[in-house]
Design a protein around this motif. Structure first.
Motif, PDB file in Angstrom:
ATOM      1  N   TYR A 169       1.006  -1.105   0.038  1.00 65.37           N
ATOM      2  CA  TYR A 169       0.030   0.121  -0.083  1.00 65.37           C
ATOM      3  C   TYR A 169       1.111   1.159   0.079  1.00 65.37           C
ATOM      4  CZ  TYR A 169      -3.262   3.569   1.779  1.00 65.37           C
ATOM      5  OH  TYR A 169      -3.917   4.720   1.950  1.00 65.37           O
ATOM      6  N   CYS A 170       1.778   1.445   0.737  1.00 62.95           N
ATOM      7  CA  CYS A 170       2.708   2.515   1.066  1.00 62.95           C
ATOM      8  C   CYS A 170       3.716   2.648  -0.220  1.00 62.95           C
ATOM      9  CB  CYS A 170       3.656   2.123   2.077  1.00 62.95           C
ATOM     10  SG  CYS A 170       3.021   2.393   3.670  1.00 62.95           S
ATOM     11  N   PHE A 172       2.600   1.943  -3.296  1.00 59.40           N
ATOM     12  CA  PHE A 172       1.646   2.321  -4.315  1.00 59.40           C
ATOM     13  C   PHE A 172       1.114   3.879  -4.126  1.00 59.40           C
ATOM     14  CE2 PHE A 172      -2.968   3.267  -4.891  1.00 59.40           C
ATOM     15  CZ  PHE A 172      -2.965   2.738  -6.449  1.00 59.40           C
ATOM     16  N   LYS A 173       1.189   4.311  -2.742  1.00 64.17           N
ATOM     17  CA  LYS A 173       0.999   5.655  -2.404  1.00 64.17           C
ATOM     18  C   LYS A 173       2.146   6.696  -2.548  1.00 64.17           C
ATOM     19  CE  LYS A 173      -2.495   7.040  -1.110  1.00 64.17           C
ATOM     20  NZ  LYS A 173      -3.435   7.965  -1.618  1.00 64.17           N
ATOM     21  N   ALA A 308     -11.536   5.842   1.322  1.00 63.32           N
ATOM     22  CA  ALA A 308     -10.287   6.284   0.525  1.00 63.32           C
ATOM     23  C   ALA A 308      -9.196   5.371   0.536  1.00 63.32           C
ATOM     24  CB  ALA A 308      -9.692   7.589   1.086  1.00 63.32           C
ATOM     25  N   ILE A 309      -9.024   4.895   2.067  1.00 65.03           N
ATOM     26  CA  ILE A 309      -7.988   3.809   2.273  1.00 65.03           C
ATOM     27  C   ILE A 309      -8.251   2.856   1.502  1.00 65.03           C
ATOM     28  CG2 ILE A 309      -6.714   2.403   3.989  1.00 65.03           C
ATOM     29  CD1 ILE A 309      -7.056   4.437   5.989  1.00 65.03           C
ATOM     30  N   VAL A 311     -10.385   1.969  -1.036  1.00 66.23           N
ATOM     31  CA  VAL A 311      -9.920   2.105  -2.698  1.00 66.23           C
ATOM     32  C   VAL A 311      -8.721   2.074  -3.013  1.00 66.23           C
ATOM     33  CG1 VAL A 311     -10.343   3.898  -4.724  1.00 66.23           C
ATOM     34  CG2 VAL A 311     -12.349   3.341  -3.064  1.00 66.23           C
ATOM     35  N   ASP A 312      -7.750   2.864  -2.297  1.00 69.26           N
ATOM     36  CA  ASP A 312      -6.402   2.654  -2.684  1.00 69.26           C
ATOM     37  C   ASP A 312      -5.863   1.190  -2.263  1.00 69.26           C
ATOM     38  OD1 ASP A 312      -6.202   5.310  -3.493  1.00 69.26           O
ATOM     39  OD2 ASP A 312      -5.654   5.848  -1.411  1.00 69.26           O
ATOM     40  N   SER A 315      -6.886  -1.098  -5.491  1.00 68.72           N
ATOM     41  CA  SER A 315      -5.952  -0.480  -6.462  1.00 68.72           C
ATOM     42  C   SER A 315      -4.619  -1.034  -6.458  1.00 68.72           C
ATOM     43  CB  SER A 315      -6.124   0.980  -6.345  1.00 68.72           C
ATOM     44  OG  SER A 315      -7.277   1.767  -6.743  1.00 68.72           O
ATOM     45  N   CYS A 316      -3.972  -0.925  -5.131  1.00 70.95           N
ATOM     46  CA  CYS A 316      -2.801  -1.732  -5.100  1.00 70.95           C
ATOM     47  C   CYS A 316      -2.697  -3.145  -5.001  1.00 70.95           C
ATOM     48  CB  CYS A 316      -1.815  -1.068  -3.810  1.00 70.95           C
ATOM     49  SG  CYS A 316      -2.254  -2.085  -2.343  1.00 70.95           S
ATOM     50  N   LYS A 319      -2.965  -4.096  -9.023  1.00 71.54           N
ATOM     51  CA  LYS A 319      -1.876  -3.288  -9.804  1.00 71.54           C
ATOM     52  C   LYS A 319      -1.044  -4.246 -10.100  1.00 71.54           C
ATOM     53  CE  LYS A 319       1.227   0.792  -9.638  1.00 71.54           C
ATOM     54  NZ  LYS A 319       0.696   1.351 -11.128  1.00 71.54           N
TER      55      LYS A 319
END
Length: 319
Positions: A169-170, A172-173, A308-309, A311-312, A315-316, A319
């Motif tokens: 996650y990190c 990806f962000k 939001a977390i 969704v991200d 996504s990650c 990916k």
């Protein structure tokens, strides 16, 4: 074609349970081990003994067949592979390239969570030490990991899963290196309080009784108090241990609060996903990623988790 090969390989291994497939990209690490292959007739044959080396030209051209090791060599192979991966991680960090660090960490994570060898996590302290502090020793972290590991290998495995997902996650962000370190330490030590809970309660696959669940829930407060005793840990690590079971609608524990730190929101959501995705229970089987995310999505709609977390994270993961 890859799916067909995997299906054939799976059928062969069902008839030959003593053989374990190895990744082609890792063949060079197994030079000192006997290697086997499957003939056209579906027969397991010895390709080379431990003292015979593989041809470097064939290795470079990736022209070797699918190889297998015998299960009796698994422990030695895993130790060798983990050493190699840790060395690569140390080199990546020394180069200070975030992409290189990500690639090395993902290799370790992939082997630990889904690799065919089922890599053990006994060398985890070295991996984590390298990841967070380069070659610098940190006795607080190693002491904390030892406390967890001495209590339950299941908690260690769960903690590493949550760490791996948090790191993904990190990256990806595109968080900074310092942010990644902090978030990953929060993830790694979020269940530190479990080291103070009866092992039978922690490792059971049965549904907890009301009394057992009440005891289990105390791991959040116990973890917070224990982490406070370590002077080198950031305050967010203890807060995450305390709040990762709290929910934004106030339905969580231990205090039923709605104002939750971002670290605890992230780790709490990933913690829930990991439990659904990786943990088999007698009353439910581990779920596929999509099914696990669908269950969590219901709680997101109910405003228990940060949308939001979520969704991200989705996504990650794809990916």
């Amino acid at each position: 074609m890859a799916v067909i090969c995997n299906n054939i390989c799976r059928k062969i291994l069902n008839n030959m349970p003593d053989l374990i497939p190895i990744k082609k990209s890792h063949i060079k690490y197994y030079n000192n081990f006997p290697l086997y292959y499957i003939s056209k007739n579906g027969e397991a044959l010895l390709y080379k003994n431990a003292d015979k080396k593989l041809d470097k030209d064939l290795l470079e051209r990736n022209q070797y067949p699918q190889f297998f090791i015998h299960k009796e060599d698994k422990v030695s192979v895993v130790e060798k592979l983990q050493r190699v991966l840790n060395i690569k991680l140390a080199r990546a960090i020394s180069s200070k390239g975030l992409y290189a660090i990500k690639k090395s960490l993902c290799n370790i994570v992939e082997e630990a969570l889904s690799g065919p060898l089922g890599v053990t996590l006994e060398s985890l302290p070295e991996t984590i030490e390298i990841l967070f502090y380069g070659v610098k020793k940190n006795s607080d972290l190693l002491d904390a990991l030892t406390a967890i590991n001495n209590k339950s290998s299941k908690v260690v495995e769960h903690s590493v899963n949550v760490l791996a997902l948090t790191a993904q996650y990190c990256f990806f962000k595109r968080y900074s290196e310092e942010q990644i370190k902090t978030f990953c330490l929060c993830a790694l030590l979020h269940d530190f309080g479990s080291s103070k809970i009866d092992k039978k309660i922690i490792e059971t696959k049965e549904k907890l009784t009301d009394k057992e669940y009440s005891i289990y829930k105390t791991h959040t407060i116990k973890g917070f108090r224990e982490i406070e005793l370590y002077p080198t840990f950031d305050k967010s690590i203890g807060i995450t241990a305390l709040e990762h079971h709290e929910r934004l609608d106030g339905s969580g524990y231990p205090h039923g609060i709605k104002q939750i730190s971002f670290e605890a929101q992230l780790v709490g959501l990933i913690d829930s996903y990991e439990a659904l995705k990786y943990q088999d229970k007698t009353f439910r089987k581990a779920l596929k990623p999509y099914d696990a995310l669908q269950i969590i999505k219901t709680d997101v709609v109910a405003e228990k988790y940060n949308k939001a977390i979520f969704v991200d994270l989705c996504s990650c993961l794809i990916k």
